[in-house]
Design a protein around this motif. Structure first.
Motif, PDB file in Angstrom:
ATOM      1  N   ALA A 209       0.831  -1.203   0.000  1.00  0.00           N
ATOM      2  CA  ALA A 209       0.000   0.000   0.000  1.00  0.00           C
ATOM      3  C   ALA A 209       0.864   1.251   0.000  1.00  0.00           C
ATOM      4  O   ALA A 209       0.529   2.256  -0.639  1.00  0.00           O
ATOM      5  N   ALA A 210       2.011   1.204   0.709  1.00  0.00           N
ATOM      6  CA  ALA A 210       2.926   2.341   0.721  1.00  0.00           C
ATOM      7  C   ALA A 210       3.519   2.569  -0.669  1.00  0.00           C
ATOM      8  O   ALA A 210       3.686   3.712  -1.111  1.00  0.00           O
ATOM      9  N   LEU A 211       3.833   1.483  -1.373  1.00  0.00           N
ATOM     10  CA  LEU A 211       4.330   1.600  -2.749  1.00  0.00           C
ATOM     11  C   LEU A 211       3.270   2.238  -3.639  1.00  0.00           C
ATOM     12  O   LEU A 211       3.565   3.124  -4.445  1.00  0.00           O
ATOM     13  N   TYR A 212       2.036   1.795  -3.479  1.00  0.00           N
ATOM     14  CA  TYR A 212       0.928   2.373  -4.239  1.00  0.00           C
ATOM     15  C   TYR A 212       0.787   3.867  -3.949  1.00  0.00           C
ATOM     16  O   TYR A 212       0.545   4.675  -4.846  1.00  0.00           O
ATOM     17  N   GLY A 213       0.974   4.234  -2.684  1.00  0.00           N
ATOM     18  CA  GLY A 213       0.835   5.635  -2.292  1.00  0.00           C
ATOM     19  C   GLY A 213       1.943   6.531  -2.799  1.00  0.00           C
ATOM     20  O   GLY A 213       1.823   7.764  -2.744  1.00  0.00           O
ATOM     21  N   TYR A 218       0.882   9.854 -11.588  1.00  0.00           N
ATOM     22  CA  TYR A 218       0.680   8.656 -12.399  1.00  0.00           C
ATOM     23  C   TYR A 218       0.058   7.551 -11.548  1.00  0.00           C
ATOM     24  O   TYR A 218      -0.048   7.675 -10.328  1.00  0.00           O
ATOM     25  N   ASP A 219      -0.336   6.481 -12.201  1.00  0.00           N
ATOM     26  CA  ASP A 219      -0.960   5.364 -11.507  1.00  0.00           C
ATOM     27  C   ASP A 219      -0.002   4.187 -11.511  1.00  0.00           C
ATOM     28  O   ASP A 219       0.874   4.075 -12.371  1.00  0.00           O
ATOM     29  N   MET A 220      -0.143   3.285 -10.564  1.00  0.00           N
ATOM     30  CA  MET A 220       0.681   2.084 -10.526  1.00  0.00           C
ATOM     31  C   MET A 220      -0.100   0.964 -11.205  1.00  0.00           C
ATOM     32  O   MET A 220      -0.919   0.287 -10.606  1.00  0.00           O
ATOM     33  N   LEU A 251      -4.555  -9.514  -9.850  1.00  0.00           N
ATOM     34  CA  LEU A 251      -4.649  -8.103  -9.520  1.00  0.00           C
ATOM     35  C   LEU A 251      -4.565  -7.910  -8.013  1.00  0.00           C
ATOM     36  O   LEU A 251      -5.133  -8.680  -7.241  1.00  0.00           O
ATOM     37  N   LEU A 252      -3.835  -6.882  -7.609  1.00  0.00           N
ATOM     38  CA  LEU A 252      -3.824  -6.483  -6.210  1.00  0.00           C
ATOM     39  C   LEU A 252      -5.135  -5.757  -5.914  1.00  0.00           C
ATOM     40  O   LEU A 252      -5.803  -5.258  -6.828  1.00  0.00           O
ATOM     41  N   PRO A 253      -5.535  -5.676  -4.657  1.00  0.00           N
ATOM     42  CA  PRO A 253      -6.825  -5.053  -4.327  1.00  0.00           C
ATOM     43  C   PRO A 253      -6.992  -3.634  -4.850  1.00  0.00           C
ATOM     44  O   PRO A 253      -8.106  -3.194  -5.106  1.00  0.00           O
ATOM     45  N   PHE A 254      -5.880  -2.902  -5.021  1.00  0.00           N
ATOM     46  CA  PHE A 254      -5.996  -1.536  -5.544  1.00  0.00           C
ATOM     47  C   PHE A 254      -5.857  -1.484  -7.060  1.00  0.00           C
ATOM     48  O   PHE A 254      -5.708  -0.405  -7.639  1.00  0.00           O
TER      49      PHE A 254
END
Length: 322
Positions: A209-213, A218-220, A251-254
């Protein structure tokens, strides 16, 4: 008509054109719209012309290509397509934003610099903030990858084309794996954001989640991990429902796609926006020694390609160090 074309070795040596490009210029696919041959490209029509079946229950053997001097000219393209099929089945094309063809061994890129915040307001009469797109002072050298396959004509002539094609595709997949490792190394070296995992020694969902943040503009879209690290992610409680509902993609949840990358270091997880991150530079298609293949002198089948990668926009990727 496709049945009247004269095929010769020189069709592989026309600058700036592949063998299929040359065939298409002589026998355009557009001429076959609304006919039983619609959907076939110029090379596939030549296979049909000589009755060469490369798959299926009645698949032919390698020696079928050498029934005539004309049909023998088609054999190098069969090898090229089989190896390219393996390359294209890899993750590489999925994470590359753009593919650039460079005719020499060094590529001179242009660099986009755009650091001023877009939220900055400009008063009347004042100059707008400047973004630049200028040629880099440093060139990028293309690295050569390839494989030499020892296989005499006598050894392969009785092999079914589909079985021979599987072997060639496996070479393509392994070749693509080497290219992917270079691409990932470029991402790690160029990513602007480096996020450190908490000191627990165990990868947990909050780290992902920290990586996503770390992504703002841009989007991950993709998360790249070694097989062992990907297995740890798959074992997370948060992934149980996602894995069961996504049969064709993990797919990851995000919403990011989890990609298992053989040969990748276990020290990093890489997140990227595949639309803006990587540029793949090659000096053309796979290079084969076509003349020897046409003459059935298959002592060694060589296939090589020169490739380099660069990060296009640094903030379109981030790394999580483990």
């Amino acid at each position: 008509m496709y049945k009247d074309l004269k095929l010769e070795k020189g069709m592989y040596h026309i600058t700036g054109k592949s063998f299929t490009d040359v065939l298409e210029s002589m026998d355009p696919s557009s001429a076959y719209a609304d006919t039983p041959l619609a959907g076939l490209d110029a090379y596939e029509r030549q296979l049909k012309r000589f009755g060469i079946r490369v798959s299926g229950v009645h698949c032919d053997r390698v020696e079928k290509f050498f029934s005539t001097t004309d049909s023998a000219v088609l054999f190098p393209e069969f090898i090229r397509r089989a190896i390219r099929s393996g390359v294209e089945q890899s993750l590489l094309s999925d994470i590359t934003a753009v593919h650039t063809i460079c005719e020499c061994g060094e590529y001179q890129p242009a660099v986009f610099t755009d650091t001023t915040a877009y939220s900055t307001t400009v008063s009347q009469g004042s100059a707008l903030p400047v973004a630049s797109y200028l040629e880099s002072s440093n060139g990028i050298v293309l690295n050569k990858y390839g494989r030499a396959i020892h296989a005499s004509y006598e050894a392969v002539r009785r092999q079914r084309l589909d079985a021979f094609g599987v072997m060639l595709r496996s070479v393509g997949i392994k070749l693509a794996g080497a290219l992917l490792n270079q691409a990932i190394a470029q991402l790690i070296n160029s990513a602007e954001d480096m996020i450190d995992v908490a000191t627990t020694d165990t990868l947990v969902y909050s780290d992902l989640a920290a990586l996503y943040g770390a992504f703002s503009t841009y989007d991950m879209t993709h998360v790249l991990a070694s097989p062992s690290v990907a297995a740890k992610i798959m074992a997370m409680e948060q992934m149980q429902e996602m894995a069961s509902t996504q049969p064709n993609a993990i797919l990851l949840p995000f919403g990011s796609k989890l990609c298992k990358c053989a040969g990748m270091s276990e020290d990093y997880i890489v997140g990227l926006d595949s639309r803006f991150s990587l540029e793949m530079i090659t000096n053309g298609d796979l290079l084969l020694e076509t003349d020897k293949l046409i003459d059935s002198q298959l002592d060694t089948i060589t296939a090589s390609i020169r490739v380099a990668f660069r990060m296009m926009i640094n903030t379109a990727a981030a790394t999580l160090s483990l």
